[in-house]
Design a protein around this motif. Structure first.
Motif, PDB file in Angstrom:
ATOM      1  N   SER A   1       4.327  -6.101  11.233  1.00 17.47           N
ATOM      2  CA  SER A   1       3.548  -4.982  11.743  1.00 17.47           C
ATOM      3  C   SER A   1       2.207  -4.973  11.016  1.00 17.47           C
ATOM      4  O   SER A   1       2.074  -5.489   9.914  1.00 17.47           O
TER       5      SER A   1
ATOM      6  N   HIS B   1      -1.170  -2.651   9.777  1.00 16.33           N
ATOM      7  CA  HIS B   1      -1.673  -1.325   9.451  1.00 16.33           C
ATOM      8  C   HIS B   1      -3.176  -1.419   9.260  1.00 16.33           C
ATOM      9  O   HIS B   1      -3.679  -2.428   8.775  1.00 16.33           O
ATOM     10  N   GLU B   2      -3.895  -0.366   9.661  1.00 18.18           N
ATOM     11  CA  GLU B   2      -5.344  -0.327   9.509  1.00 18.18           C
ATOM     12  C   GLU B   2      -5.731   0.887   8.679  1.00 18.18           C
ATOM     13  O   GLU B   2      -5.210   1.979   8.891  1.00 18.18           O
TER      14      GLU B   2
ATOM     15  N   ARG C   1      -7.508  -4.307   7.686  1.00 19.89           N
ATOM     16  CA  ARG C   1      -6.180  -4.480   8.284  1.00 19.89           C
ATOM     17  C   ARG C   1      -5.269  -5.213   7.314  1.00 19.89           C
ATOM     18  O   ARG C   1      -5.664  -6.180   6.680  1.00 19.89           O
TER      19      ARG C   1
ATOM     20  N   GLU D   1       6.727   0.098   5.236  1.00 19.69           N
ATOM     21  CA  GLU D   1       5.681   1.124   5.185  1.00 19.69           C
ATOM     22  C   GLU D   1       4.799   0.874   3.973  1.00 19.69           C
ATOM     23  O   GLU D   1       5.270   0.743   2.861  1.00 19.69           O
ATOM     24  N   SER D   2       3.527   0.790   4.205  1.00 19.24           N
ATOM     25  CA  SER D   2       2.593   0.486   3.127  1.00 19.24           C
ATOM     26  C   SER D   2       2.095   1.764   2.471  1.00 19.24           C
ATOM     27  O   SER D   2       2.109   2.826   3.065  1.00 19.24           O
TER      28      SER D   2
ATOM     29  N   CYS E   1      -4.524   1.853   1.086  1.00 19.57           N
ATOM     30  CA  CYS E   1      -5.272   0.623   1.375  1.00 19.57           C
ATOM     31  C   CYS E   1      -5.561  -0.124   0.077  1.00 19.57           C
ATOM     32  O   CYS E   1      -6.027   0.479  -0.892  1.00 19.57           O
TER      33      CYS E   1
ATOM     34  N   LEU F   1      -3.350   4.384   5.411  1.00 18.65           N
ATOM     35  CA  LEU F   1      -3.113   3.348   6.405  1.00 18.65           C
ATOM     36  C   LEU F   1      -2.378   3.922   7.600  1.00 18.65           C
ATOM     37  O   LEU F   1      -1.524   4.801   7.446  1.00 18.65           O
ATOM     38  N   GLN F   2      -2.691   3.417   8.784  1.00 20.54           N
ATOM     39  CA  GLN F   2      -2.006   3.821  10.024  1.00 20.54           C
ATOM     40  C   GLN F   2      -1.450   2.572  10.692  1.00 20.54           C
ATOM     41  O   GLN F   2      -2.143   1.552  10.788  1.00 20.54           O
ATOM     42  N   ASN F   3      -0.203   2.673  11.170  1.00 25.36           N
ATOM     43  CA  ASN F   3       0.428   1.570  11.876  1.00 25.36           C
ATOM     44  C   ASN F   3      -0.294   1.361  13.201  1.00 25.36           C
ATOM     45  O   ASN F   3      -0.462   2.302  13.985  1.00 25.36           O
TER      46      ASN F   3
END
Length: 47
Positions: free
Chosen positions: A12, A14-15, A22, A28-29, A32, A39-41
């Motif tokens: 997956s 994340h940004e 990215r 789940e991170s 950043c 971060l958003q998936n």
């Protein structure tokens, strides 16, 4: 022949909401790694 399902990626992405960096990863991170922002998936709708 091995087929890969394009709708189920192995990783997956994340940004960062602040700097738009990215990051690839399956779990789940945290923040950043570049700026410490949230971060958003990318698989989740942004609407």
């Amino acid at each position: 022949m091995v087929r890969t399902d394009p709708y189920r990626p192995e990783e997956s992405y994340h940004e960062c909401m602040d700097c738009h960096n990215r990051v690839a990863g399956n779990e789940e991170s945290g923040p950043c790694p570049e700026c410490g922002g949230p971060l958003q998936n990318l698989a989740v709708s942004r609407e």
